[in-house]
Write an enzyme that holds these catalytic residues in place. Structure first.
Site, PDB file in Angstrom:
ATOM      1  N   HIS A   1     124.291  60.918   1.917  1.00 44.05           N
ATOM      2  CA  HIS A   1     124.964  62.206   1.836  1.00 44.05           C
ATOM      3  C   HIS A   1     126.031  62.260   0.742  1.00 44.05           C
ATOM      4  O   HIS A   1     126.756  63.231   0.634  1.00 44.05           O
ATOM      5  CB  HIS A   1     125.609  62.546   3.190  1.00 44.05           C
ATOM      6  CG  HIS A   1     124.637  63.102   4.185  1.00 44.05           C
ATOM      7  ND1 HIS A   1     123.376  62.593   4.331  1.00 44.05           N
ATOM      8  CD2 HIS A   1     124.739  64.136   5.062  1.00 44.05           C
ATOM      9  CE1 HIS A   1     122.746  63.280   5.271  1.00 44.05           C
ATOM     10  NE2 HIS A   1     123.541  64.225   5.721  1.00 44.05           N
TER      11      HIS A   1
ATOM     12  N   ASN B   1      90.182  80.965  -3.352  1.00 45.73           N
ATOM     13  CA  ASN B   1      88.938  80.829  -4.134  1.00 45.73           C
ATOM     14  C   ASN B   1      88.364  79.412  -4.092  1.00 45.73           C
ATOM     15  O   ASN B   1      87.418  79.096  -4.819  1.00 45.73           O
ATOM     16  CB  ASN B   1      89.155  81.309  -5.582  1.00 45.73           C
ATOM     17  CG  ASN B   1      90.196  80.455  -6.315  1.00 45.73           C
ATOM     18  OD1 ASN B   1      90.594  79.388  -5.858  1.00 45.73           O
ATOM     19  ND2 ASN B   1      90.634  80.947  -7.468  1.00 45.73           N
TER      20      ASN B   1
ATOM     21  N   GLU C   1     116.530  74.398   2.029  1.00 39.03           N
ATOM     22  CA  GLU C   1     117.416  74.757   0.922  1.00 39.03           C
ATOM     23  C   GLU C   1     116.671  75.466  -0.208  1.00 39.03           C
ATOM     24  O   GLU C   1     117.176  76.430  -0.792  1.00 39.03           O
ATOM     25  CB  GLU C   1     118.130  73.499   0.397  1.00 39.03           C
ATOM     26  CG  GLU C   1     119.064  72.844   1.424  1.00 39.03           C
ATOM     27  CD  GLU C   1     118.341  72.039   2.504  1.00 39.03           C
ATOM     28  OE1 GLU C   1     117.125  71.776   2.352  1.00 39.03           O
ATOM     29  OE2 GLU C   1     118.983  71.667   3.506  1.00 39.03           O
TER      30      GLU C   1
ATOM     31  N   PHE D   1     122.402  68.135  -1.368  1.00 31.71           N
ATOM     32  CA  PHE D   1     121.110  68.800  -1.192  1.00 31.71           C
ATOM     33  C   PHE D   1     120.820  69.834  -2.285  1.00 31.71           C
ATOM     34  O   PHE D   1     119.804  70.528  -2.228  1.00 31.71           O
ATOM     35  CB  PHE D   1     121.010  69.415   0.206  1.00 31.71           C
ATOM     36  CG  PHE D   1     121.204  68.393   1.298  1.00 31.71           C
ATOM     37  CD1 PHE D   1     120.542  67.171   1.235  1.00 31.71           C
ATOM     38  CD2 PHE D   1     122.059  68.621   2.361  1.00 31.71           C
ATOM     39  CE1 PHE D   1     120.738  66.201   2.211  1.00 31.71           C
ATOM     40  CE2 PHE D   1     122.261  67.655   3.342  1.00 31.71           C
ATOM     41  CZ  PHE D   1     121.604  66.444   3.271  1.00 31.71           C
TER      42      PHE D   1
ATOM     43  N   ILE E   1      89.105  76.759  -5.281  1.00 29.83           N
ATOM     44  CA  ILE E   1      89.156  75.954  -6.510  1.00 29.83           C
ATOM     45  C   ILE E   1      90.599  75.882  -6.972  1.00 29.83           C
ATOM     46  O   ILE E   1      91.327  76.867  -6.893  1.00 29.83           O
ATOM     47  CB  ILE E   1      88.350  76.640  -7.649  1.00 29.83           C
ATOM     48  CG1 ILE E   1      86.900  76.903  -7.251  1.00 29.83           C
ATOM     49  CG2 ILE E   1      88.436  75.841  -8.956  1.00 29.83           C
ATOM     50  CD1 ILE E   1      85.986  75.724  -7.281  1.00 29.83           C
TER      51      ILE E   1
ATOM     52  N   HIS F   1      94.370  80.817 -18.659  1.00 34.80           N
ATOM     53  CA  HIS F   1      93.681  80.637 -17.379  1.00 34.80           C
ATOM     54  C   HIS F   1      92.826  81.862 -17.045  1.00 34.80           C
ATOM     55  O   HIS F   1      93.325  82.829 -16.471  1.00 34.80           O
ATOM     56  CB  HIS F   1      94.710  80.424 -16.270  1.00 34.80           C
ATOM     57  CG  HIS F   1      95.603  79.249 -16.506  1.00 34.80           C
ATOM     58  ND1 HIS F   1      96.684  79.301 -17.359  1.00 34.80           N
ATOM     59  CD2 HIS F   1      95.576  77.991 -16.005  1.00 34.80           C
ATOM     60  CE1 HIS F   1      97.288  78.114 -17.370  1.00 34.80           C
ATOM     61  NE2 HIS F   1      96.635  77.306 -16.556  1.00 34.80           N
TER      62      HIS F   1
ATOM     63  N   HIS G   1      89.472  77.235 -14.586  1.00 33.25           N
ATOM     64  CA  HIS G   1      90.873  77.399 -14.144  1.00 33.25           C
ATOM     65  C   HIS G   1      91.808  77.562 -15.338  1.00 33.25           C
ATOM     66  O   HIS G   1      92.590  78.505 -15.391  1.00 33.25           O
ATOM     67  CB  HIS G   1      91.338  76.216 -13.283  1.00 33.25           C
ATOM     68  CG  HIS G   1      92.841  76.150 -13.194  1.00 33.25           C
ATOM     69  ND1 HIS G   1      93.549  76.853 -12.251  1.00 33.25           N
ATOM     70  CD2 HIS G   1      93.765  75.528 -13.974  1.00 33.25           C
ATOM     71  CE1 HIS G   1      94.849  76.660 -12.454  1.00 33.25           C
ATOM     72  NE2 HIS G   1      95.002  75.855 -13.493  1.00 33.25           N
TER      73      HIS G   1
ATOM     74  N   GLY H   1     106.018  80.619 -12.597  1.00 33.81           N
ATOM     75  CA  GLY H   1     105.253  79.504 -13.153  1.00 33.81           C
ATOM     76  C   GLY H   1     105.182  78.375 -12.145  1.00 33.81           C
ATOM     77  O   GLY H   1     104.093  77.892 -11.831  1.00 33.81           O
TER      78      GLY H   1
ATOM     79  N   HIS I   1     100.196  81.443 -13.728  1.00 37.87           N
ATOM     80  CA  HIS I   1      99.100  81.179 -14.675  1.00 37.87           C
ATOM     81  C   HIS I   1      98.082  82.314 -14.680  1.00 37.87           C
ATOM     82  O   HIS I   1      97.270  82.417 -15.585  1.00 37.87           O
ATOM     83  CB  HIS I   1      98.428  79.831 -14.372  1.00 37.87           C
ATOM     84  CG  HIS I   1      97.679  79.762 -13.072  1.00 37.87           C
ATOM     85  ND1 HIS I   1      98.281  79.480 -11.871  1.00 37.87           N
ATOM     86  CD2 HIS I   1      96.369  79.942 -12.791  1.00 37.87           C
ATOM     87  CE1 HIS I   1      97.370  79.470 -10.910  1.00 37.87           C
ATOM     88  NE2 HIS I   1      96.204  79.760 -11.433  1.00 37.87           N
TER      89      HIS I   1
ATOM     90  N   SER J   1     130.099  73.869   8.290  1.00 35.98           N
ATOM     91  CA  SER J   1     130.514  72.758   7.430  1.00 35.98           C
ATOM     92  C   SER J   1     130.729  73.204   5.994  1.00 35.98           C
ATOM     93  O   SER J   1     131.690  72.802   5.344  1.00 35.98           O
ATOM     94  CB  SER J   1     129.447  71.665   7.435  1.00 35.98           C
ATOM     95  OG  SER J   1     129.483  70.949   8.631  1.00 35.98           O
TER      96      SER J   1
ATOM     97  N   ARG K   1     135.225  68.441   0.711  1.00 35.48           N
ATOM     98  CA  ARG K   1     135.359  68.457   2.162  1.00 35.48           C
ATOM     99  C   ARG K   1     136.809  68.200   2.566  1.00 35.48           C
ATOM    100  O   ARG K   1     137.325  68.818   3.489  1.00 35.48           O
ATOM    101  CB  ARG K   1     134.481  67.371   2.785  1.00 35.48           C
ATOM    102  CG  ARG K   1     134.604  67.363   4.304  1.00 35.48           C
ATOM    103  CD  ARG K   1     133.738  66.338   4.977  1.00 35.48           C
ATOM    104  NE  ARG K   1     134.232  64.979   4.833  1.00 35.48           N
ATOM    105  CZ  ARG K   1     133.933  63.986   5.659  1.00 35.48           C
ATOM    106  NH1 ARG K   1     133.127  64.195   6.681  1.00 35.48           N
ATOM    107  NH2 ARG K   1     134.398  62.783   5.472  1.00 35.48           N
TER     108      ARG K   1
END
Ligand SMILES: Cc1ncc(C[n+]2csc(CCOP(=O)(O)OP(=O)(O)O)c2C)c(N)n1
Ligand SMILES: [Mg+2]
Length: 674
Positions: free
Chosen positions: A474, A185, A412, A438, A187, A29, A265, A116, A69, A383, A530
Site C-alpha cells: 500500500h 462475430n 478504480e 491504486f 473473431i 481494420h 481484422h 482505442g 479500430h 479514508s 494521510r
C-alpha cells in the site's frame, strides 16, 4: 418505415466505404467494420436522435464506439450522415486528415468518443448515462430523460476486465437509458474467440441484472426490433447481442468467401480480393468512394425526420426554460464548461491537519457550492476523505439521482472511466478518489482523460510510504514519478497534459483545490497525505502555489542552500532549516506542488525561486527523479534525498526515522554539501 432492401443497400454502402478507406490507407481494420455495418446503419437511419444542424445539442442521443479500430465503420456512417466528405474518408489515417486512426472525440463531426484501448469506451458510455440521469434529476429539464446512450462493444471489450465493473455499475444504478450492442462475430485479432472465451455472455449479463436480447446482428429487421425492445426496458440497462459476420460480403482474390476470417481484422482486403468484394457488394471497384442514390435519399429523409423530432424536443426545452429561467441559465453555464464561482473563504482549515482532511474541507464546500459536481470513491470515502463531499449530499441510487455521490465499488479503472464518460457527456464536473497506490489501476484512464483534455479531478490520498503499517503493497513509491511524467507530456493544445498537485499542508490544499476547479481543460491530479502535517510559517503567501513552486515564508535572504520539496516533506525541510539556522546556515525553503507547472513560468521567475548555480537540496518521499529537474544548472554538490527502493513496513514515524525523513537528516545532508 424504411424498406429493408434500402437498409441492406446502405449497410453494403458502409461496407464498401470502410473497405475502400482501409485499402487506400494500406492500413486499418475492415473486417469488424463490415460486420457491424447493419447495426450502425439501422441506428443512424432510424433511431439516433441528434440535430444535424446543432451537433452540440445537450439533449442528443450519444453513440460511443468501444472498439476504436472500427473507426472506418463510424467514419463511413458519418459520411452518409453528411459529417465527413468522401474525400476526407479517403484520407483515413493520413497526416493532418480529420479521419485519424482511433479518433477521440469531436462533437462537431458527430464523434462522441471512440476508444482505442478496448473496454474503456463502453464504460465511458456508462458514465455518460449516469450524467444524463443526474442532469435529469438536478435540472428537471425533460430532455435529459429522453436521451439514450448507445454503446457498441466487441469481443475484445467483453473480454477486458473492466466490462465486469461497468456492467455492475450500470446494473446497480438501473441505467435504462443505456443500450449496448455487442458485435459478437466470433473473431478477434489473432484467434477465433472460442480459443480464449467459453463464457455464456448472455447469461453473464443477465446474472448481472441486464436485459439481454439475442439477434442476428446482420439482419436489419431484427436489429430494429431489438433497439425498440431495448429502449422500452425500464429499470435496467439493455444488451443486444448481435451475431455478426466478420468481413460480411468479403471475397478473396479467387472469388471464394473471405467472411469470418481473422485476416480481415486488421489488414486491407488487398488487390483482387478488394475488387471482388466491392463488386459483390454492388459497388464499382474503380470508384468505390460513392454513396448510392437510394442511400442518399434514406439519409435525406432521416435528416428531415430529425428536424421534426428536434423541433418537438426544443419546444419542450423552451417551455421548461421559460418556467425555470435560473435553472436554464445555470444549465447553459454547466455545458459551457465554465469554472464554477466558489467562495473559498467558506473553507476553514484546521491547524496542522492532514492534507486529505484539508481536502475534505474543500470538498464539503464544493458539495454546497457546485451543484453540478459528482464526486466518486472506490469504496474508500471515509479514508480518502471524499466523505467531506458525501456528508453534504447522498449517494446516487437506482431510483434516485438527486444526490451527487457515486459509490463506484472497488473498481478504480471503472470509476475513472465512468468519470471520463460524465465529462464527455458534458454538463457535470466529475471527481474521484482512492489511495494513491491504486492510481496504478487507473493510469490507462488518466491517459485517455489527458489525451482528450477532460477536466476530471483525480483525488489520491495516502500519498507516500507513511501508510507503512498497511504493508509495502500500500506504500506508493514510484507512483508520483509515474503521474508526473504526464506533466511533462503535452496535449494537442500544447499544454501539460495533466496538472499534478501535491500540496504541502492544509492551507495550500485549499489553493490546490481552487486550481483544480479553475482548470477546465486538462485533468488534475491531487495527491494528499494521510498523516497530519505542520502548517507552513505565518505569513506564507499560498497564492505562490499557482506558479507551481514558490518561496515559503520565513526563508532567509541570500541563502546558502535552497531546499525544495512537495507535500509533507516541505514541513520536514522547515524543521531541518531551524537546525541549520542555529549553525548560521541561511536556508530558503521552496514548496513545489507541481514542477511541471513551475517549468511553464517565465525563466526570470524560475530563477528568482531557484537561482542558477545555487546549492539545492531536494527531499521527496518518492523516487529522487521527482525533483531531479532542480539539479539542472545547480551547484554540483546539490542532491536529492528520495527513495530508491520499496518494501518497508512499520509505523510511519519509525519509517521516517529509518528512511531519513527527519529534521536531523536534512541538517546532516545539507551540512555535507556546504
Ligand atoms: C486494451 C487493448 N488491448 C489490445 C488492443 C489491440 N487490439 C485491437 S483490436 C483487438 C482484438 C479485437 O477483437 P474484437 O474486439 O473482436 O474486434 P474484431 O476483430 O471483431 O474487429 C486487439 C487485441 C487494444 N486496442 N486495446
Ligand atoms: Mg470480434
Amino acid at each position: 418505415m424504411n424498406d429493408i432492401k434500402v437498409l441492406n443497400h446502405a449497410a453494403d454502402n458502409i461496407r464498401i466505404l470502410a473497405a475502400a478507406a482501409v485499402e487506400k490507407a494500406k492500413s486499418g481494420h475492415p473486417g469488424g467494420a463490415m460486420g457491424g455495418a447493419d447495426f450502425i446503419n439501422v441506428l443512424y437511419s432510424e433511431y439516433l436522435t441528434y440535430d444535424p444542424k446543432n451537433p452540440e445539442w445537450v439533449g442528443r442521443d450519444r453513440f460511443f464506439l468501444d472498439p476504436g479500430h472500427m473507426a472506418p465503420m463510424l467514419y463511413s456512417q458519418l459520411c452518409l450522415a453528411g459529417k465527413f466528405t468522401l474525400d476526407e474518408l479517403a484520407q483515413l489515417r493520413q497526416w493532418g486528415s480529420p479521419t485519424t486512426g482511433h479518433p477521440e472525440f469531436e462533437i462537431a463531426r458527430g464523434i462522441e468518443n471512440t476508444s482505442g484501448p478496448l473496454g474503456q469506451g463502453h464504460v465511458f458510455a456508462i458514465g455518460a448515462a449516469i450524467a444524463a440521469k443526474f442532469l435529469a434529476a438536478h435540472t428537471g429539464n425533460p430532455t435529459f430523460a429522453k436521451e439514450t446512450i448507445y454503446a457498441y462493444i466487441s469481443d475484445g471489450g467483453i473480454e477486458e476486465e473492466i466490462s465486469q465493473g461497468g456492467a455492475r455499475v450500470a446494473s446497480v444504478l438501473g441505467l435504462d437509458n443505456l443500450v449496448m450492442f455487442y458485435d459478437s462475430n466470433d473473431i478477434q485479432l489473432s484467434t477465433e474467440t472460442k480459443n480464449v472465451m467459453n463464457e455464456d455472455t448472455a447469461a453473464k449479463y443477465r446474472a448481472l441484472g441486464w436485459e439481454v436480447i439475442e439477434i442476428n446482428g446482420n439482419d436489419a429487421a431484427q436489429i430494429r426490433k431489438a433497439i425498440e425492445q431495448a429502449k422500452a426496458v425500464k429499470g435496467k440497462p439493455a444488451l443486444i447481442i448481435g451475431k455478426c459476420i466478420m468481413g460480411k460480403g468479403a471475397l478473396k482474390d479467387d472469388g471464394s468467401s473471405y467472411e469470418a476470417n481473422c485476416k480481415t481484422h486488421g489488414a486491407p482486403l488487398g488487390g483482387d480480393a478488394f475488387k471482388n468484394t466491392v463488386k459483390n457488394l454492388g459497388g464499382d471497384p474503380e470508384n468505390p468512394f460513392q454513396i448510392f442514390d437510394d442511400v442518399k435519399e434514406l439519409y435525406a429523409n432521416r435528416a428531415k425526420e430529425l428536424e421534426g423530432i428536434c423541433a418537438e424536443r426544443y419546444a419542450e426545452e423552451k417551455a421548461w426554460a421559460a418556467a425555470n429561467p435560473e435553472k436554464a441559465a445555470q444549465q447553459a453555464d454547466w455545458f459551457a464548461g465554465k469554472a464554477p464561482k466558489i467562495d473559498w473563504s467558506k473553507v476553514q482549515q484546521k491547524a496542522n491537519d492532514a492534507t486529505r482532511s484539508a481536502s475534505a474541507a474543500c470538498l464539503s464546500a464544493l458539495a454546497e457550492q457546485v451543484p453540478n459536481m459528482i464526486c466518486a470513491s472506490a469504496d474508500l470515502s471515509n479514508s480518502d476523505k471524499t466523505d467531506g463531499f458525501l456528508k453534504k449530499t447522498h449517494d446516487l441510487t437506482k431510483d434516485d439521482f438527486s444526490g451527487a455521490f457515486f459509490q463506484a465499488g472497488v473498481a478504480e479503472l471503472t470509476m475513472a472511466c465512468c468519470c471520463i464518460g460524465m465529462a464527455l457527456h458534458g454538463g457535470v464536473i466529475p471527481a474521484c478518489g482512492t489511495f494513491f497506490v491504486f492510481s496504478d489501476y487507473m493510469k490507462p484512464a488518466v491517459r485517455m482523460a489527458a489525451l482528450m483534455q477532460l477536466p476530471v479531478k483525480f483525488i489520491w490520498t495516502h500519498d507516500a510510504f507513511r501508510v507503512g503499517e498497511d504493508g509495502p503493497t500500500h506504500e506508493p513509491v514510484e507512483q508520483e514519478a509515474q503521474i508526473r511524467l504526464m506533466e511533462k507530456l503535452q496535449n494537442h493544445a500544447g499544454k501539460n497534459s495533466v496538472l499534478v498537485l501535491r500540496p504541502a499542508e492544509a492551507k495550500e490544499t485549499t489553493v490546490a483545490w481552487a486550481m483544480a476547479m479553475e482548470n477546465t481543460d486538462t485533468p488534475t491530479a491531487l495527491i494528499f497525505s494521510r498523516q497530519n502535517i505542520n502548517d507552513l510559517p505565518e505569513g506564507n503567501d499560498y497564492e505562490g502555489a499557482r506558479k507551481g513552486a514558490y518561496i515559503v515564508a520565513g526563508s532567509d535572504e541570500n541563502p546558502d542552500v535552497v531546499c525544495v520539496a512537495s507535500g509533507s516533506e516541505v514541513s520536514t525541510l522547515i524543521s531541518g532549516a531551524e537546525l541549520l539556522r542555529k549553525d548560521g546556515v541561511k536556508v530558503r525553503v521552496v514548496s513545489v506542488p507541481s514542477e511541471g507547472l513551475f517549468r511553464t513560468q517565465p525563466v526570470e521567475y524560475q530563477q528568482s525561486v531557484v537561482p542558477a548555480g545555487a546549492k539545492v537540496f531536494g527531499m521527496t518521499a518518492g523516487l529522487p527523479v521527482n525533483l531531479q529537474g532542480f539539479l539542472i544548472g545547480a551547484d554540483p554538490k546539490s542532491k536529492i534525498w528520495g527513495l530508491n527502493s520499496f518494501g518497508f513496513s512499520a509505523p510511519y514515524k519509525v519509517l521516517d526515522e529509518k528512511l531519513g525523513y527527519t529534521a536531523e537528516n536534512v541538517y546532516n545532508q545539507v551540512k555535507s554539501m556546504l
